[in-house]
Design a protein around this motif. Structure first.
Motif, PDB file in Angstrom:
ATOM      1  N   VAL A 149      20.833 -94.099 125.175  1.00 11.80           N
ATOM      2  CA  VAL A 149      20.833 -92.981 124.958  1.00 11.80           C
ATOM      3  C   VAL A 149      22.195 -92.505 124.994  1.00 11.80           C
ATOM      4  O   VAL A 149      22.963 -92.474 125.516  1.00 11.80           O
ATOM      5  N   ARG A 150      22.589 -91.665 123.671  1.00 14.87           N
ATOM      6  CA  ARG A 150      23.931 -91.490 123.647  1.00 14.87           C
ATOM      7  C   ARG A 150      24.001 -89.965 123.569  1.00 14.87           C
ATOM      8  O   ARG A 150      23.329 -89.175 123.125  1.00 14.87           O
ATOM      9  N   ILE A 151      25.198 -89.617 124.403  1.00 12.03           N
ATOM     10  CA  ILE A 151      25.168 -88.246 124.879  1.00 12.03           C
ATOM     11  C   ILE A 151      26.477 -87.783 124.488  1.00 12.03           C
ATOM     12  O   ILE A 151      27.657 -88.358 124.770  1.00 12.03           O
ATOM     13  N   LEU A 152      26.644 -86.239 124.381  1.00 11.44           N
ATOM     14  CA  LEU A 152      27.841 -85.669 123.934  1.00 11.44           C
ATOM     15  C   LEU A 152      28.173 -84.503 125.060  1.00 11.44           C
ATOM     16  O   LEU A 152      27.008 -83.805 125.529  1.00 11.44           O
ATOM     17  N   VAL A 153      28.998 -84.479 125.692  1.00  9.91           N
ATOM     18  CA  VAL A 153      29.485 -83.385 126.988  1.00  9.91           C
ATOM     19  C   VAL A 153      30.478 -82.854 126.413  1.00  9.91           C
ATOM     20  O   VAL A 153      31.506 -83.086 126.098  1.00  9.91           O
TER      21      VAL A 153
ATOM     22  N   GLN B  44      25.087 -93.676 127.749  1.00  7.49           N
ATOM     23  CA  GLN B  44      26.274 -93.606 127.589  1.00  7.49           C
ATOM     24  C   GLN B  44      26.693 -92.158 127.034  1.00  7.49           C
ATOM     25  O   GLN B  44      26.225 -91.643 126.163  1.00  7.49           O
ATOM     26  N   VAL B  45      28.020 -91.752 127.712  1.00 11.47           N
ATOM     27  CA  VAL B  45      28.466 -90.464 126.827  1.00 11.47           C
ATOM     28  C   VAL B  45      29.371 -90.874 125.783  1.00 11.47           C
ATOM     29  O   VAL B  45      30.339 -91.590 125.971  1.00 11.47           O
ATOM     30  N   CYS B  46      29.048 -90.861 124.573  1.00 10.94           N
ATOM     31  CA  CYS B  46      29.785 -91.198 123.440  1.00 10.94           C
ATOM     32  C   CYS B  46      30.774 -90.330 122.970  1.00 10.94           C
ATOM     33  O   CYS B  46      31.758 -90.866 122.153  1.00 10.94           O
ATOM     34  N   ALA B  47      30.848 -89.118 123.558  1.00  7.64           N
ATOM     35  CA  ALA B  47      31.906 -88.150 123.204  1.00  7.64           C
ATOM     36  C   ALA B  47      32.213 -86.998 124.180  1.00  7.64           C
ATOM     37  O   ALA B  47      31.256 -86.562 124.780  1.00  7.64           O
ATOM     38  N   GLU B  48      33.277 -86.465 124.330  1.00  8.53           N
ATOM     39  CA  GLU B  48      33.546 -85.287 125.043  1.00  8.53           C
ATOM     40  C   GLU B  48      33.944 -84.418 124.226  1.00  8.53           C
ATOM     41  O   GLU B  48      34.980 -84.637 123.258  1.00  8.53           O
ATOM     42  N   ALA B  49      34.151 -83.101 124.510  1.00  2.66           N
ATOM     43  CA  ALA B  49      34.738 -81.967 123.844  1.00  2.66           C
ATOM     44  C   ALA B  49      35.074 -81.002 124.900  1.00  2.66           C
ATOM     45  O   ALA B  49      34.411 -80.689 125.740  1.00  2.66           O
ATOM     46  N   ALA B  50      36.186 -80.276 124.556  1.00  2.00           N
ATOM     47  CA  ALA B  50      36.699 -79.220 125.408  1.00  2.00           C
ATOM     48  C   ALA B  50      36.491 -77.702 124.904  1.00  2.00           C
ATOM     49  O   ALA B  50      36.868 -76.780 125.504  1.00  2.00           O
ATOM     50  N   ASN B  51      36.041 -77.549 123.684  1.00  3.84           N
ATOM     51  CA  ASN B  51      35.630 -76.333 123.088  1.00  3.84           C
ATOM     52  C   ASN B  51      34.489 -76.471 122.224  1.00  3.84           C
ATOM     53  O   ASN B  51      34.016 -77.575 121.845  1.00  3.84           O
TER      54      ASN B  51
ATOM     55  N   GLU C 278      35.059 -78.138 118.665  1.00  2.13           N
ATOM     56  CA  GLU C 278      35.289 -79.557 118.861  1.00  2.13           C
ATOM     57  C   GLU C 278      33.807 -80.303 119.196  1.00  2.13           C
ATOM     58  O   GLU C 278      33.471 -81.231 118.457  1.00  2.13           O
ATOM     59  N   ALA C 279      32.915 -79.518 119.820  1.00  2.00           N
ATOM     60  CA  ALA C 279      31.528 -80.107 120.092  1.00  2.00           C
ATOM     61  C   ALA C 279      30.797 -80.132 118.941  1.00  2.00           C
ATOM     62  O   ALA C 279      29.985 -81.122 118.581  1.00  2.00           O
ATOM     63  N   VAL C 280      31.083 -79.207 117.987  1.00  2.00           N
ATOM     64  CA  VAL C 280      30.057 -79.174 116.687  1.00  2.00           C
ATOM     65  C   VAL C 280      30.620 -80.266 115.911  1.00  2.00           C
ATOM     66  O   VAL C 280      29.866 -80.951 115.170  1.00  2.00           O
ATOM     67  N   GLU C 281      31.864 -80.295 115.672  1.00  2.00           N
ATOM     68  CA  GLU C 281      32.467 -81.519 114.916  1.00  2.00           C
ATOM     69  C   GLU C 281      32.192 -82.861 115.281  1.00  2.00           C
ATOM     70  O   GLU C 281      31.817 -83.631 114.285  1.00  2.00           O
ATOM     71  N   LYS C 282      32.090 -83.101 116.762  1.00  2.00           N
ATOM     72  CA  LYS C 282      31.788 -84.557 117.142  1.00  2.00           C
ATOM     73  C   LYS C 282      30.204 -84.721 116.927  1.00  2.00           C
ATOM     74  O   LYS C 282      29.926 -85.766 116.809  1.00  2.00           O
ATOM     75  N   ALA C 283      29.463 -83.706 117.090  1.00  2.00           N
ATOM     76  CA  ALA C 283      28.032 -83.813 116.983  1.00  2.00           C
ATOM     77  C   ALA C 283      27.567 -84.086 115.641  1.00  2.00           C
ATOM     78  O   ALA C 283      26.715 -84.952 115.112  1.00  2.00           O
TER      79      ALA C 283
END
Length: 214
Positions: free
Chosen positions: A3-7, A29-36, A39-44
């Motif tokens: 299960v791949r999760i973005l935080v 697994q946390v596949c990525a983190e975002a600080a704003n 960045e969350a939209v881009e990584k998702a």
């Protein structure tokens, strides 16, 4: 398949804590983190995670607007909103934006894993305190006014947040990839639609409506 999760949260210590809680579950697994929010939209959009855990009060783009954009870029990604606010109207707006999960930060240690587990199976999840707020709106924040926000276009809502965070027209243009003249037009439209006559009024509105943190 894991299960791949973005935080996404603007506080490193919160992201670290969320990662530890989530990765304590075998196969997650946390596949990525975002600080704003941007960045969350881009990584998702790039990674297409199974679940995105978003703080609602992120800088540059708040959780509600980030939810809308992520759902367009990656429709299969389920979104869990993590917040300190239990306003019934705010919950309704978040769910309307496409999130299927909403829990309070105070309850994260008890509810986070259960919420993500439900969402990965495409089932909605509201923590018990949030469910009570939805069922009993008498205590909700009457200053929160989604109807006025609905008069704004998605782009105007993005501009509104950036202006409320103190960005200049030039900085807004840079963040959004638009001309300064277009940014100025968006600003003028926002002020006209909401009947504001100063940036101070705009900032107060953004704080009241949980667009930025007060």
């Amino acid at each position: 398949m894991p299960v791949r999760i973005l935080v996404a949260d603007d506080h490193q210590v919160v992201r670290t804590g969320l990662r530890a809680l989530l990765e304590s579950k075998t196969g997650w697994q946390v596949c990525a983190e975002a600080a704003n929010g941007r960045e969350a939209v881009e990584k998702a959009g790039q990674l297409k995670p199974d679940v995105a855990v978003l703080d609602i009060g992120m800088p540059l783009l708040n959780g509600v607007e980030a939810t809308r954009q992520i759902r367009k870029l990656s429709p299969q990604t389920e979104i869990l909103i993590l917040t300190m606010h239990d306003s019934e109207l705010l919950i309704q707006e978040v769910l309307g934006a496409g999130a299927h999960g909403y829990i309070l930060k105070d309850d994260a240690d008890r509810n986070l894993v259960a919420a993500v587990d439900a969402l990965r199976r495409h089932k909605p999840y509201l923590s018990s305190r949030v469910s009570e707020s939805v069922c009993n709106p008498a205590g909700s924040d009457s200053s929160f006014n989604p109807s006025s926000r609905s008069r704004l276009t998605p782009r105007e809502r993005e501009v509104l947040q950036l202006l409320a965070e103190g960005k200049s027209n030039k900085e807004v243009a840079g963040f959004l990839g638009i001309s300064v003249k277009t940014a100025e037009t968006h600003r003028a439209n926002i002020m006209l639609k909401l009947d504001f006559h100063s940036v101070t009024e705009l900032v107060r509105y953004a704080v009241r409506n949980k667009i930025i943190q007060g």
